[in-house]
Motif scaffolding. Sequence first.
Motif, mmCIF file in Angstrom:
data_model
loop_
_atom_site.group_PDB
_atom_site.id
_atom_site.type_symbol
_atom_site.label_atom_id
_atom_site.label_comp_id
_atom_site.label_asym_id
_atom_site.label_seq_id
_atom_site.Cartn_x
_atom_site.Cartn_y
_atom_site.Cartn_z
ATOM 1 N N GLY A 93 40.239 38.559 43.195
ATOM 2 C CA GLY A 93 39.462 39.340 42.236
ATOM 3 C C GLY A 93 38.657 40.443 42.883
ATOM 4 N N TYR A 144 45.414 44.020 39.441
ATOM 5 C CA TYR A 144 44.299 43.386 38.724
ATOM 6 C C TYR A 144 44.835 42.427 37.664
ATOM 7 C CZ TYR A 144 39.529 43.225 36.782
ATOM 8 O OH TYR A 144 38.287 42.820 36.368
ATOM 9 N N TYR A 172 44.179 38.425 37.704
ATOM 10 C CA TYR A 172 43.441 37.862 36.570
ATOM 11 C C TYR A 172 44.282 36.810 35.857
ATOM 12 C CZ TYR A 172 41.370 37.361 31.983
ATOM 13 O OH TYR A 172 40.852 36.831 30.833
ATOM 14 N N THR A 200 43.365 32.846 35.471
ATOM 15 C CA THR A 200 43.151 32.364 34.108
ATOM 16 C C THR A 200 43.947 31.102 33.831
ATOM 17 O OG1 THR A 200 42.654 34.591 33.293
ATOM 18 C CG2 THR A 200 43.370 32.971 31.670
ATOM 19 N N PHE A 224 37.034 35.636 39.487
ATOM 20 C CA PHE A 224 36.624 36.358 38.280
ATOM 21 C C PHE A 224 35.413 37.248 38.565
ATOM 22 C CE2 PHE A 224 38.454 32.714 35.597
ATOM 23 C CZ PHE A 224 39.619 33.416 35.333
ATOM 24 N N HIS A 230 36.578 41.911 31.450
ATOM 25 C CA HIS A 230 37.661 42.347 32.335
ATOM 26 C C HIS A 230 38.488 43.453 31.683
ATOM 27 C CE1 HIS A 230 37.301 39.640 35.748
ATOM 28 N NE2 HIS A 230 37.026 38.654 34.916
ATOM 29 N N SER A 259 36.982 37.560 29.522
ATOM 30 C CA SER A 259 38.224 38.316 29.303
ATOM 31 C C SER A 259 37.930 39.684 28.700
ATOM 32 C CB SER A 259 39.145 37.518 28.375
ATOM 33 O OG SER A 259 40.242 38.289 27.963
#
Length: 516
Positions: free
Chosen positions: A431, A365, A369, A373, A423, A340, A337
Amino acid sequence: MDFNWLVISPIIIILGTGVLQVLFEAFVPARARRLTQLVSSLLAVVAALVMTALIDIWGLVDAPTFVAGSDMLGDHVGIFASMALLLIAFLAIMVIADRTSQLDGAFAGQPADRPGSSDESLTNRLNYQRTEFYPLVLFSLGGMLVFVQAASLLTMFVALEVMSLPLYILAASARRQRLISQEAAIKYFILGAFSSAFFLMGTAFLYGALGNINLALIPANRLPEFLGQYGLNVLLLWFVGALLVTVGLLFKVAAAPFHAWTPDVYQGAPTPITGFMAAGVKIAAFVALLRVLATTAVALFPYMQTMIWVIAVLTIVVGTVMGLRQNDIKRMLAYSSIAHAGFLLIAVVGKGTVVTGNVGALLFYLLTYGIATIGAFGIITLVRNRDGEGNITGEATDMSKWAGLGKTNPWLAASMSVLLLSFAGIPLTAGFMAKFWVFASAASQGGTLLVVIAVLASAATAVFYFRLIRTMYFLAPSEKIAVVTSEGLSSFAITVSVLLTVLLGLFPTVVMNLIS
């Protein structure tokens, strides 16, 4: 002031339902309380999402609808961010509410019980379960919805607290490893208080310099006239205020060196709350950061661009290097995280201004994400430890214990693999397109060197994602874990997350056109 209440109707629905749920907790019989809270939460989120879609997509209200100087905006960026938050909240509530075949959820039956006490033993024996976490989730979600549409720094601060305070409580309410959970909550609370203090002090400096705290009224386009009237001291206050507010928001997006709370909180909080927090807070904080940087005159302070880019590189490096060292899956996703956040920061500012023309790439994005998640942490809730006597205990977050999961539970392993590939930014996943557009926007704004660093770091982060994939598929099955069956709510959320991750990777322009 031309204030259109219809635009904030999704916020009213969410916060109003949260207030009703507090009454449900007091007056609904215990047997029916959980179902009532769950159904009302899902209905509120769906109703708010439908209303948001009517407002924006079908043109029920022409946004923005508020005049300059209003505390709330109805612009397209805020409304799309609200849609993303509501979608993620719907999936998160599914994971939060799920219970396994052992009738245990992620939350302590009585969070007020002292860990290891006779009161806690009695609560567990009677299978008692409080349900206050449903209104707490809705209150936090309501704060996020206000946060992404706030035009006033004071409104933004109130929304920040409404978003954060329920999360502090929820982080301390894990069913197992309660002391670790409470320690994580204390750390989150203390560092969150620092974040709020920076934000509030910056707001005070900006008010002292400019005489208002409404972002739309900051006179960036009248700088010569402004300086001629008030002098350089005001410019200094202006810069310090903008800097402090920015630092306060960088805490929330988990950018280095303000990231220290992230690994411990991600590991200690109940896993469904970790997913909700990781996805929702990042969306809300990044949209707020964009607004602040766009309207506190980044162009007037070129060194602000340098500062953001230095922080972006530091964030990428810290997230990547520390992620490579992790054996705990939740801590690994925490450093993921952080990395990112660095990838997103390189595209926030360029050439002395906010990259307003590429906000769509940032929103895409954040959406992809957030979806991945929620799915990843939902999977973690279903993979449990097994003790020497064969009893199923808490979540198996040690990466080595996931050995052979691809053989014992192919669906769960395949789902986790898809989300990890997203990811990592592997083609045909959402992603990949998200990183491509963000990196392209950064390169177009003079950040080519940063993009090179980000691409290399992205390749390095793929190492710890592929470590887990290798463990699941290329090692012998472990007898130390078990995949628990549940009511199916988590399975539904995981399936939707995987499908959306694949579909957004195959047909990304559908959503990008919507954002545009």
